[in-house]
Design a protein around this motif. Sequence first.
Motif, PDB file in Angstrom:
ATOM      1  N   LEU A  63      48.759  13.095  64.498  1.00  0.00           N
ATOM      2  CA  LEU A  63      47.680  13.616  63.662  1.00  0.00           C
ATOM      3  C   LEU A  63      46.639  14.322  64.521  1.00  0.00           C
ATOM      4  N   PHE A  64      46.245  13.683  65.635  1.00  0.00           N
ATOM      5  CA  PHE A  64      45.197  14.293  66.447  1.00  0.00           C
ATOM      6  C   PHE A  64      45.700  15.541  67.158  1.00  0.00           C
ATOM      7  N   ALA A  65      46.983  15.510  67.556  1.00  0.00           N
ATOM      8  CA  ALA A  65      47.543  16.721  68.165  1.00  0.00           C
ATOM      9  C   ALA A  65      47.443  17.877  67.178  1.00  0.00           C
ATOM     10  N   SER A  66      47.813  17.614  65.905  1.00  0.00           N
ATOM     11  CA  SER A  66      47.758  18.677  64.892  1.00  0.00           C
ATOM     12  C   SER A  66      46.327  19.115  64.636  1.00  0.00           C
ATOM     13  N   LEU A  67      45.440  18.136  64.460  1.00  0.00           N
ATOM     14  CA  LEU A  67      44.055  18.460  64.120  1.00  0.00           C
ATOM     15  C   LEU A  67      43.404  19.295  65.204  1.00  0.00           C
ATOM     16  N   GLU A  68      43.668  18.923  66.457  1.00  0.00           N
ATOM     17  CA  GLU A  68      43.031  19.615  67.573  1.00  0.00           C
ATOM     18  C   GLU A  68      43.353  21.113  67.517  1.00  0.00           C
ATOM     19  N   ILE A  69      44.663  21.405  67.366  1.00  0.00           N
ATOM     20  CA  ILE A  69      45.059  22.813  67.367  1.00  0.00           C
ATOM     21  C   ILE A  69      44.573  23.517  66.108  1.00  0.00           C
ATOM     22  N   ALA A  70      44.720  22.843  64.962  1.00  0.00           N
ATOM     23  CA  ALA A  70      44.313  23.496  63.712  1.00  0.00           C
ATOM     24  C   ALA A  70      42.835  23.830  63.750  1.00  0.00           C
ATOM     25  N   LEU A  71      42.020  22.882  64.202  1.00  0.00           N
ATOM     26  CA  LEU A  71      40.587  23.117  64.163  1.00  0.00           C
ATOM     27  C   LEU A  71      40.157  24.148  65.199  1.00  0.00           C
ATOM     28  N   SER A  72      40.794  24.148  66.386  1.00  0.00           N
ATOM     29  CA  SER A  72      40.358  25.136  67.374  1.00  0.00           C
ATOM     30  C   SER A  72      40.769  26.538  66.941  1.00  0.00           C
ATOM     31  N   GLY A  73      41.984  26.687  66.394  1.00  0.00           N
ATOM     32  CA  GLY A  73      42.387  28.004  65.905  1.00  0.00           C
ATOM     33  C   GLY A  73      41.507  28.455  64.760  1.00  0.00           C
ATOM     34  N   PHE A  74      41.169  27.513  63.890  1.00  0.00           N
ATOM     35  CA  PHE A  74      40.312  27.818  62.737  1.00  0.00           C
ATOM     36  C   PHE A  74      38.936  28.272  63.204  1.00  0.00           C
ATOM     37  N   ALA A  75      38.370  27.544  64.193  1.00  0.00           N
ATOM     38  CA  ALA A  75      37.042  27.900  64.679  1.00  0.00           C
ATOM     39  C   ALA A  75      37.053  29.310  65.261  1.00  0.00           C
ATOM     40  N   LEU A  76      38.082  29.605  66.025  1.00  0.00           N
ATOM     41  CA  LEU A  76      38.195  30.935  66.626  1.00  0.00           C
ATOM     42  C   LEU A  76      38.288  32.005  65.534  1.00  0.00           C
ATOM     43  N   GLY A  77      39.131  31.740  64.530  1.00  0.00           N
ATOM     44  CA  GLY A  77      39.292  32.695  63.433  1.00  0.00           C
ATOM     45  C   GLY A  77      37.990  32.927  62.707  1.00  0.00           C
ATOM     46  N   ALA A  78      37.215  31.833  62.502  1.00  0.00           N
ATOM     47  CA  ALA A  78      35.951  31.962  61.782  1.00  0.00           C
ATOM     48  C   ALA A  78      34.932  32.707  62.626  1.00  0.00           C
ATOM     49  N   ILE A  79      34.887  32.394  63.941  1.00  0.00           N
ATOM     50  CA  ILE A  79      33.880  33.009  64.808  1.00  0.00           C
ATOM     51  C   ILE A  79      34.103  34.517  64.910  1.00  0.00           C
ATOM     52  N   ILE A  80      35.362  34.930  64.920  1.00  0.00           N
ATOM     53  CA  ILE A  80      35.619  36.371  64.990  1.00  0.00           C
ATOM     54  C   ILE A  80      35.673  36.995  63.602  1.00  0.00           C
ATOM     55  N   GLY A  81      36.276  36.275  62.644  1.00  0.00           N
ATOM     56  CA  GLY A  81      36.524  36.854  61.326  1.00  0.00           C
ATOM     57  C   GLY A  81      35.267  37.094  60.511  1.00  0.00           C
ATOM     58  N   GLY A 124      53.750  26.466  73.669  1.00  0.00           N
ATOM     59  CA  GLY A 124      52.608  25.596  73.950  1.00  0.00           C
ATOM     60  C   GLY A 124      51.478  25.750  72.961  1.00  0.00           C
ATOM     61  N   THR A 125      50.317  25.275  73.385  1.00  0.00           N
ATOM     62  CA  THR A 125      49.141  25.292  72.530  1.00  0.00           C
ATOM     63  C   THR A 125      48.692  26.714  72.208  1.00  0.00           C
ATOM     64  N   THR A 126      48.787  27.619  73.198  1.00  0.00           N
ATOM     65  CA  THR A 126      48.284  28.976  72.995  1.00  0.00           C
ATOM     66  C   THR A 126      48.968  29.650  71.817  1.00  0.00           C
ATOM     67  N   ALA A 127      50.310  29.532  71.764  1.00  0.00           N
ATOM     68  CA  ALA A 127      51.040  30.193  70.691  1.00  0.00           C
ATOM     69  C   ALA A 127      50.587  29.655  69.346  1.00  0.00           C
ATOM     70  N   LYS A 128      50.495  28.319  69.255  1.00  0.00           N
ATOM     71  CA  LYS A 128      50.125  27.733  67.969  1.00  0.00           C
ATOM     72  C   LYS A 128      48.703  28.115  67.586  1.00  0.00           C
ATOM     73  N   ALA A 129      47.805  28.035  68.569  1.00  0.00           N
ATOM     74  CA  ALA A 129      46.412  28.397  68.273  1.00  0.00           C
ATOM     75  C   ALA A 129      46.326  29.855  67.821  1.00  0.00           C
ATOM     76  N   SER A 130      47.159  30.731  68.404  1.00  0.00           N
ATOM     77  CA  SER A 130      47.120  32.136  67.985  1.00  0.00           C
ATOM     78  C   SER A 130      47.603  32.290  66.552  1.00  0.00           C
ATOM     79  N   ILE A 131      48.649  31.545  66.184  1.00  0.00           N
ATOM     80  CA  ILE A 131      49.146  31.626  64.804  1.00  0.00           C
ATOM     81  C   ILE A 131      48.059  31.174  63.843  1.00  0.00           C
ATOM     82  N   ILE A 132      47.409  30.064  64.180  1.00  0.00           N
ATOM     83  CA  ILE A 132      46.324  29.567  63.328  1.00  0.00           C
ATOM     84  C   ILE A 132      45.204  30.595  63.267  1.00  0.00           C
ATOM     85  N   PHE A 133      44.939  31.207  64.412  1.00  0.00           N
ATOM     86  CA  PHE A 133      43.883  32.206  64.450  1.00  0.00           C
ATOM     87  C   PHE A 133      44.169  33.318  63.446  1.00  0.00           C
TER      88      PHE A 133
END
Lengths: 254, 264
Positions: A63-81, A124-133
């Motif tokens: 759960l925490f592995a998923s949350l970490e990536i989802a929230l960081s990608g989301f934050a990045l998307g929101a900050i730029i979007g 890795g994390t980068t790919a997933k975070a980019s997809i979320i982004f």
Amino acid sequence: MKRKYVIISIISVVSFLLIWQFICDYAKLFPSYVLPSPTKVLITFIKKFTNKSPDGATLLQNLFASLEIALSGFALGAIIGVPLGIAMAWYKKVDLIVKPLFDLLRPIPPIAWIPIMILWLGIGTTAKASIIFVSSFIPCVLNSYSGIKQTNNVHLWVGKTFGATNFELLRKIAIPTALPYIFTGLRVSLGTSWVSLVAAEMLASTRGLGYMIQIGRVVARTDVIIVGMLTIGGVGALLAFILQKIENNYIKGK
Amino acid sequence: MEKLKLEVRHNFIVIEYALIAIVGFLGIWYLTTTFTNIGKLVPNPIQVLTFFFRSFVVPIGGNTIQEHALISLGRVLIGYSVGVALGIASGIGMARSMLFEAIFKPLFEVIRPIPTIAWIPLAILWFGIGEMPKYFIIFYGAYANVTINTYAAAKSVNPTLLGAARMLGMKEEDLLLHIVLPSSIPQIFAGMQSGLSASWMGVIAAEMVKSNNGIGWVIIMGQESANTVQILAGMLVIAIMGFLMATGMRILEGRLCSWNQKKI
């Protein structure tokens, strides 16, 4: 009157569970790898807090592995979007240049980005975070854009009459008007982030809830899959709820 | 006349800038891939377009790219139409009958937050690897969205309309067809729109997880054979189809509820 229907609801849920239990344990209509009984799902859920099989991590670790990536990608998307959406709506030139490119990318569902991101950035994390982004970026832009466009012209004229600069008009009038829309965008973004993360984890990952249900399929542990699905659904609903609370506290005069 | 001229002028500017943006984007893409190391990882746009057009005649796997696209589309149509029909029925049922609501709403509320994609592993275990799991995923994507929107709409039908119809002697079962359904149509359409994108996303994901044709399969095969050109061409097809579907829905909505068009 109301009481009666609450009771019917409870009876409905209980009988649903009982029938499910009956089908699995007594009638044995389905083998347990097709449909485990509700008690088995519950037991698996409790055990999964400590037990690492079959996917090598406990439920909370996943759960925490998923949350970490989802929230960081989301934050990045929101900050730029969000700023991009605002800029597109406020500055004509930005709109004219960015909108066509944005319209090209928009119809691609976020999960269609998965293969290319994995190929470019590994699993890795980068790919997933980019997809979320990508998936959270688009609703943020769209909603901020239409929010700013909703600004009442009369308000802007009043601001101008009192000598506000262009930037002041944006900051003091347009953005406050757009806030409810921006929040809607954030909520939609968070939802799609969570969904695309699950998809990304199913296709390429070694950790996370999506990975857990995917492994559950490979080893035919339906109980693990159902536990994973309910967790994904529950956490998704919880995230939406938290954001709604923040929105209600933050936005006045809605 | 003056106004018309202004409008034409405005459209002209929009198109002009759009062309500059797209050509500029393709130009930068082309130049960076040709003259820097990124070119080893990212194919240039000409390669992608060539591959895209060539794949109309040269098959990828067993099918040409338009066949893959049609296969995915066919799956969506089957699952989606069942999902929409059942979604409208259960949404209206839950909204207009307290008994029905008491029985099914709690169960629905548990299932609703589970994303479409999270059903894929279970669907594959239940229905094997043929067409059924894909139909199921698509069905679910449409059903969940349509149900919740129909429910919300049918729940908030203007009571004055219902009262008026009742007073004029309309039977209860006619109310559903003549008052509740028509006044819910705009929101049902909103549900159908989000249902369509959930279904479309679901079919691509399902094809990516397990399949041997369809447009999702095309891009996942591109990943497995490290063929970036194929992935990008596949994404192009997905984008075009997504755009066409959304536009089609909007036109249909305009036809069916022209009385409710939002004025922009």
